[in-house]
Design a protein around this motif. Structure first.
Motif, PDB file in Angstrom:
ATOM      1  N   PHE A 126       0.852  -1.190   0.000  1.00  0.00           N
ATOM      2  CA  PHE A 126       0.000   0.000   0.000  1.00  0.00           C
ATOM      3  C   PHE A 126       0.885   1.237   0.000  1.00  0.00           C
ATOM      4  N   ASP A 127       0.810   2.037  -1.065  1.00  0.00           N
ATOM      5  CA  ASP A 127       1.510   3.317  -1.110  1.00  0.00           C
ATOM      6  C   ASP A 127       0.562   4.386  -0.579  1.00  0.00           C
ATOM      7  N   ALA A 128       0.972   5.060   0.486  1.00  0.00           N
ATOM      8  CA  ALA A 128       0.140   6.065   1.138  1.00  0.00           C
ATOM      9  C   ALA A 128       0.551   7.450   0.661  1.00  0.00           C
ATOM     10  N   LEU A 129      -0.233   8.006  -0.254  1.00  0.00           N
ATOM     11  CA  LEU A 129       0.016   9.351  -0.777  1.00  0.00           C
ATOM     12  C   LEU A 129      -0.723  10.342   0.115  1.00  0.00           C
ATOM     13  N   THR A 130      -0.092  10.716   1.204  1.00  0.00           N
ATOM     14  CA  THR A 130      -0.754  11.535   2.220  1.00  0.00           C
ATOM     15  C   THR A 130      -0.077  12.891   2.378  1.00  0.00           C
ATOM     16  N   LEU A 131      -0.820  13.797   2.999  1.00  0.00           N
ATOM     17  CA  LEU A 131      -0.318  15.084   3.466  1.00  0.00           C
ATOM     18  C   LEU A 131      -0.246  15.029   4.992  1.00  0.00           C
ATOM     19  N   ARG A 150       1.702  -4.272   4.317  1.00  0.00           N
ATOM     20  CA  ARG A 150       2.989  -3.659   3.984  1.00  0.00           C
ATOM     21  C   ARG A 150       2.723  -2.278   3.388  1.00  0.00           C
ATOM     22  N   THR A 151       3.307  -1.248   3.990  1.00  0.00           N
ATOM     23  CA  THR A 151       2.958   0.136   3.644  1.00  0.00           C
ATOM     24  C   THR A 151       4.207   0.966   3.416  1.00  0.00           C
ATOM     25  N   VAL A 152       4.134   1.839   2.416  1.00  0.00           N
ATOM     26  CA  VAL A 152       5.185   2.819   2.162  1.00  0.00           C
ATOM     27  C   VAL A 152       4.537   4.200   2.142  1.00  0.00           C
ATOM     28  N   ILE A 153       5.016   5.099   2.976  1.00  0.00           N
ATOM     29  CA  ILE A 153       4.506   6.467   3.000  1.00  0.00           C
ATOM     30  C   ILE A 153       5.252   7.276   1.949  1.00  0.00           C
TER      31      ILE A 153
END
Length: 284
Positions: free
Chosen positions: A136-141, A159-162
């Motif tokens: 999961f790619d987390a495209l966050t602010l 499994r996560t990448v910020i």
């Protein structure tokens, strides 16, 4: 050292689904395809890339998967599905049959509801992502970080990448809040964090010293074993050439041991995206 650019994009404007690419983005409002990137990879000794979605359509994901089949340097594709659609779990299962697909990324930064990712309608899609062994790619602010923290507590096996360090407010020199939330995510979850996209969050006349406090905080919290380097090319060219960002990265990481630098510049990407054996160096 095997170097991997874990965050780059390609687009072909005639496809028509890049709504964010308006004339205000004129310097990058043109096609960017593998032939544009290959010389840059060869010049900087980068062996492979992760190609990341730039449009909220399954059609673009299939376009990227086609590029990956044709270009061995594309080591993986982070695609998109409509997480809210009841058919999303089926889309995840179908797309995950493509060996190049390594992750999925909803465009959270463009969604008005800061808590969108916690919606009940999305649970089945997150479960399907986990079942398919995708990242999961987390495209966050920064404002999304409390919700992201709760999401990862709910799904500890995801499994996560910020992405982009969650885009801190470098332009305004603001760290308060972001630094605490990122520290909590680092200590309470197993998430990776991308060392990418920072130059476009800084002032037009940015210097290495503008970036350093943010990079140092990510190093202190996530550590060299959970930071993943990427360029965010061609978006990064709004603020920096590809080569300059590579040079600045070396300067920012100059205090690390060789094995720590090697992890950030490639090894961690291989773990975060479950990549296979590396390819040989790219030649222009």
């Amino acid at each position: 050292m095997t170097r991997i650019d874990a965050h780059q994009h390609f687009w072909s404007l005639e496809r028509g689904d890049y709504g964010w690419l308006t004339q205000e983005m004129e310097p990058i409002c043109r096609d960017f395809l593998p032939g544009d990137l290959k010389p840059l990879l060869a010049e900087t000794g980068i062996c492979g890339t992760i190609l990341v979605q730039a449009a909220p359509t399954v059609a673009e994901t299939e376009f990227m998967l086609g590029l990956a089949r044709a270009e061995p340097f594309i080591r993986g594709v982070v695609g998109w599905v409509d997480f809210e659609d009841p058919s999303a779990p089926d889309d995840v299962a179908r797309l995950s049959m493509q060996p190049a697909l390594v992750g999925l990324r909803p465009m959270i930064q463009d969604i008005a509801d800061d808590n969108w990712m916690l919606g009940e309608r999305l649970v089945a899609t997150f479960d399907a992502l986990i079942d398919a062994d995708l990242t999961f790619d987390a495209l966050t602010l920064p404002r999304h970080l409390p919700a992201l923290r709760e999401l990862l507590v709910r799904h500890p096996n995801m499994r996560t990448v910020i992405d982009h360090g969650s885009k801190p407010m470098i332009r305004d020199g603001i760290m308060d809040g972001w630094d605490q939330d990122m520290a909590a995510l680092a200590s309470e979850t197993s998430a990776f964090c991308k060392l990418s996209g920072l130059v476009t969050e800084a002032r037009a006349d940015w210097t290495v010293d503008d970036l350093r406090p943010y990079v140092d905080h990510l190093l202190d919290t996530f550590g060299p074993d959970r930071l993943v380097w990427g360029s965010d090319w061609p978006v990064c060219t709004l603020a920096s050439s590809y080569g300059r960002w590579v040079e600045v990265t070396w300067e920012l990481l100059s205090g690390l041991a060789e094995d720590e630098t090697s992890a950030i510049l490639g090894g961690n990407a291989a773990r975060a995206y479950r990549l296979g054996a590396p390819e040989s160096a790219i030649t222009a």
